[in-house]
Design a protein around this motif. Structure first.
Motif, short mmCIF file in Angstrom:
data_model
loop_
_atom_site.label_atom_id
_atom_site.label_comp_id
_atom_site.label_asym_id
_atom_site.label_seq_id
_atom_site.Cartn_x
_atom_site.Cartn_y
_atom_site.Cartn_z
N ALA A 27 0.83 -1.20 0.00
CA ALA A 27 0.00 0.00 0.00
C ALA A 27 0.86 1.25 0.00
CB ALA A 27 -0.90 0.01 1.24
N THR A 28 0.28 2.31 -0.53
CA THR A 28 0.84 3.65 -0.43
C THR A 28 -0.10 4.43 0.50
OG1 THR A 28 -0.48 4.55 -2.24
CG2 THR A 28 1.64 3.55 -2.83
N ARG A 29 0.16 5.69 0.71
CA ARG A 29 -0.76 6.44 1.56
C ARG A 29 -2.11 6.64 0.88
NH1 ARG A 29 0.82 12.76 1.02
NH2 ARG A 29 -1.40 12.95 0.98
N ASP A 30 -2.18 6.41 -0.44
CA ASP A 30 -3.45 6.55 -1.16
C ASP A 30 -4.33 5.31 -1.09
OD1 ASP A 30 -2.84 9.16 -1.93
OD2 ASP A 30 -1.83 8.47 -3.75
N GLY A 31 -3.73 4.16 -0.80
CA GLY A 31 -4.52 2.94 -0.73
C GLY A 31 -3.72 1.71 -1.08
N LEU A 32 -4.41 0.59 -1.09
CA LEU A 32 -3.81 -0.68 -1.49
C LEU A 32 -3.37 -0.54 -2.94
CD1 LEU A 32 -3.39 -3.50 -0.18
CD2 LEU A 32 -5.53 -4.18 -1.28
N VAL A 88 -11.48 -1.22 1.22
CA VAL A 88 -10.27 -0.46 1.53
C VAL A 88 -10.01 0.49 0.36
CG1 VAL A 88 -9.19 -2.18 3.02
CG2 VAL A 88 -8.78 -2.26 0.57
N PRO A 89 -9.40 1.65 0.62
CA PRO A 89 -9.06 2.54 -0.49
C PRO A 89 -8.05 1.86 -1.42
CG PRO A 89 -8.31 3.46 1.63
CD PRO A 89 -9.00 2.16 1.92
N LEU A 90 -8.20 2.13 -2.71
CA LEU A 90 -7.30 1.56 -3.71
C LEU A 90 -6.47 2.65 -4.37
CD1 LEU A 90 -9.74 -0.96 -5.44
CD2 LEU A 90 -8.19 -1.37 -3.51
N ASP A 91 -5.20 2.37 -4.58
CA ASP A 91 -4.29 3.25 -5.32
C ASP A 91 -4.14 2.63 -6.71
OD1 ASP A 91 -2.05 4.37 -6.55
OD2 ASP A 91 -0.92 4.54 -4.68
N TRP A 92 -4.67 3.32 -7.72
CA TRP A 92 -4.68 2.80 -9.09
C TRP A 92 -3.44 3.20 -9.87
CZ3 TRP A 92 -8.42 -0.56 -10.63
CH2 TRP A 92 -9.57 -0.64 -9.85
N SER A 93 -2.40 3.70 -9.22
CA SER A 93 -1.27 4.29 -9.94
C SER A 93 -0.45 3.29 -10.76
CB SER A 93 -0.36 5.07 -8.98
OG SER A 93 0.20 4.21 -8.02
N LEU A 94 -0.59 1.99 -10.55
CA LEU A 94 0.18 1.02 -11.33
C LEU A 94 -0.51 0.67 -12.65
CD1 LEU A 94 1.41 -1.48 -8.58
CD2 LEU A 94 2.70 0.34 -9.71
N ILE A 95 -1.67 1.24 -12.91
CA ILE A 95 -2.41 0.89 -14.13
C ILE A 95 -3.12 2.14 -14.65
CG2 ILE A 95 -4.52 0.13 -12.97
CD1 ILE A 95 -3.84 -2.40 -15.10
N SER A 96 -3.23 2.26 -15.97
CA SER A 96 -3.84 3.46 -16.52
C SER A 96 -4.64 3.14 -17.78
CB SER A 96 -2.76 4.50 -16.83
OG SER A 96 -1.86 3.97 -17.80
N GLY A 97 -5.26 4.16 -18.32
CA GLY A 97 -5.95 4.05 -19.61
C GLY A 97 -7.06 3.02 -19.61
N PHE A 98 -7.16 2.30 -20.73
CA PHE A 98 -8.21 1.30 -20.93
C PHE A 98 -8.18 0.24 -19.82
CE2 PHE A 98 -9.56 -2.81 -22.78
CZ PHE A 98 -10.87 -2.50 -23.09
N HIS A 99 -6.98 -0.21 -19.45
CA HIS A 99 -6.88 -1.25 -18.42
C HIS A 99 -7.51 -0.78 -17.11
CE1 HIS A 99 -3.33 -3.62 -20.41
NE2 HIS A 99 -4.40 -3.58 -21.14
#
Length: 184
Positions: A27-32, A88-99
């Motif tokens: 997790a980051t401070r933004d979420g899992l 739980v809050p999720l951090d979506w930073s490892l994925i972008s765009g269509f995915h």
């Protein structure tokens, strides 16, 4: 101060034992931000190395982190059959765009105990005919189990592929009552 910048990028992790083997939760401070299957030492160390390079911070083991403590509690309750969704809050930073678009639709629109076809999911995000791209998004899911890519199956009734292995996908679908429990 420098430390504030480091806090923003801080990545914490722990491992939780489940019915499908150990899962790495990060997790980051933004979420899992990441869930990794079969988190033996070697798998865990490779995953943490990838996270360090992607997020620019060396992950720190922090089983007492409030977010990880809650994520671990929810994962354990899910595998005990006591919980159907994760909040739980999720951090979506490892994925972008269509995915990211496909995974967000999956997380919000395909409830526990149900399945959706790759093509149906493509239709839901306004990309009819993009079933193969949906499959790629499932393979790139950084948050399996919590974002339930195991609920995506082939139109002809086939189980489809799975990053955690087809046996793991069968076990998750059996846990949710979609398939009978595996005999072995």
């Amino acid at each position: 101060m420098d430390s504030h910048g480091q806090d923003e990028q801080r990545v914490v992790w722990t491992v939780v034992d489940t019915g499908i083997g150990p899962l790495l939760l990060a997790a980051t401070r933004d979420g899992l931000v990441n869930v990794v299957f079969h988190a033996t030492d070697a798998v865990r160390d490779r995953a943490l190395g990838r996270l360090a390079s992607r997020l620019g911070a060396q992950p720190v083991r922090a089983p007492g982190s409030p977010l990880l403590t809650e994520a671990k509690r929810q994962v354990e309750a899910y595998f005990a059959g006591e919980r159907r969704d994760f909040d739980v809050p999720l951090d979506w930073s490892l994925i972008s765009g269509f995915h990211r678009e496909v995974l967000r639709e999956l997380a919000s629109g395909v409830p526990y105990g149900s399945v959706v076809g790759y093509g149906d999911l493509a239709d839901r995000v306004g990309q009819p005919g993009a079933a193969q791209a949906v499959g790629m998004a499932m393979g790139a899911n950084p948050l399996p189990v919590v974002v339930p890519c195991h609920r995506v199956v082939e139109r002809d009734g086939g189980i489809g592929g799975f990053g955690g292995g087809v046996d793991t996908k069968r076990q998750l679908l059996a846990l949710e009552g979609v398939l009978p429990q595996p005999l072995f």
